[in-house]
Design an enzyme around this catalytic site. Structure first.
Site, PDB file in Angstrom:
ATOM      1  N   SER A   1       0.736  -1.058   0.067  1.00  0.00           N
ATOM      2  CA  SER A   1       0.175   0.007   0.016  1.00  0.00           C
ATOM      3  C   SER A   1       0.877   1.229  -0.072  1.00  0.00           C
ATOM      4  O   SER A   1       2.132   1.019  -0.366  1.00  0.00           O
ATOM      5  CB  SER A   1      -0.987   0.023   1.013  1.00  0.00           C
ATOM      6  OG  SER A   1      -1.948   1.056   0.807  1.00  0.00           O
ATOM      7  N   ASN A   2       0.118   2.325   0.132  1.00  0.00           N
ATOM      8  CA  ASN A   2       1.189   3.716   0.385  1.00  0.00           C
ATOM      9  C   ASN A   2       0.485   4.435   1.449  1.00  0.00           C
ATOM     10  O   ASN A   2      -0.477   4.095   2.074  1.00  0.00           O
ATOM     11  CB  ASN A   2       1.178   4.287  -1.041  1.00  0.00           C
ATOM     12  CG  ASN A   2      -0.343   4.590  -1.536  1.00  0.00           C
ATOM     13  OD1 ASN A   2      -1.043   5.448  -0.742  1.00  0.00           O
ATOM     14  ND2 ASN A   2      -0.662   4.077  -2.357  1.00  0.00           N
TER      15      ASN A   2
END
Ligand code: CTP
Length: 223
Positions: A30-31
């Site tokens: 993810s980020n």
């Protein structure tokens, strides 16, 4: 909100937040997107009278009031939710979609073995939601995306505008540091013919500016 932004009867799709791409039942890629900008845009469209479908990846901020929120995890789910929400008069793709996902998702938790000191993960490209909307038969009349650039900001943003068939790209100059989670933003609004530096704004002000820009483009197209 000024009268000129009265968007009653209009449907707007907004994507927001990160996506989460599973690797195995307990791990993901993810980020750090907070969803603050996308959620503020959805709230500002609702305040201007539009019917809003907000498609949100996993975020820690609350759903904005007066907005229909579809919660998703992966880019594929975000794309399907966006296509299912069509038709729309406008779409603003503010989500930080993961560019890559695991080629295969392990059914069981991946175990490390004695002696392993490396792991190779094969990643494959995720669908591009903005690009898909831009080339869809049901393309919203006004399509807006974001870009994060460290250099040649306007040129790269215009490249994205053309490739994804968008009307406006809001370019964030991230050369000076991180913007994820920050309260302020510095956007350059890049269209086919102009590049307008909006200066430093907080994310609520930026959202209102985006609503005004979209409302202006809608008037040009519809009236
Ligand atoms: N976008 C999307 N689906 C993706 C990737 C991006 O809808 N799979 C949208 C984002 O919501 C944003 C714009 O496309 O509106 C960003 O385009 P992208 O090419 O990913 O820009 P950057 O993140 O700046 O990427 P790069 O590192 O390639 O410059």
């Amino acid at each position: 909100m000024p009268h000129s932004n009265n968007l009653a009867g209009r449907h707007v799709i907004v994507t927001s937040g990160p996506t989460r791409e599973p690797i195995d039942p307990v791990r993901y890629i993810s980020n750090r997107s907070s969803g603050k900008q996308g959620h503020a845009i959805a709230a500002a469209f609702a305040a201007a009278g539009a019917r809003v479908t907000l498609i949100s990846g996993p975020v820690e901020i609350p759903d904005p009031a007066g907005v229909h929120v579809v919660h998703v995890e992966t880019a594929e789910e975000m794309l399907q939710a966006a296509l299912a929400a069509l038709p729309a008069d406008a779409a603003v793709c503010a989500a930080a979609v993961a560019d890559w996902k695991a080629k295969s998702i392990a059914t069981h938790k991946m175990k490390k073995r004695e002696g392993d000191d490396e792991l190779t993960l094969t990643l494959v490209r995720n669908p591009d939601i903005l690009h898909t909307l831009g080339h869809s038969a049901a393309r919203p009349a006004v399509l807006v995306g974001f870009a994060a650039e460290t250099n040649d900001v306007v040129d790269y943003a215009r490249g994205k505008l053309q490739k994804k068939n968008a009307d406006l790209i809001l370019a964030n100059n991230v050369g000076g540091g991180a913007i994820f989670g920050a309260a302020d933003t510095h956007l350059i609004a890049v269209s086919e013919t102009a590049a307008d530096d909006w200066g430093a704004l907080d994310k609520t002000q930026a959202a209102e500016r985006i609503v005004s820009a979209v409302a202006g483009m809608m008037r040009l197209r519809v009236s």
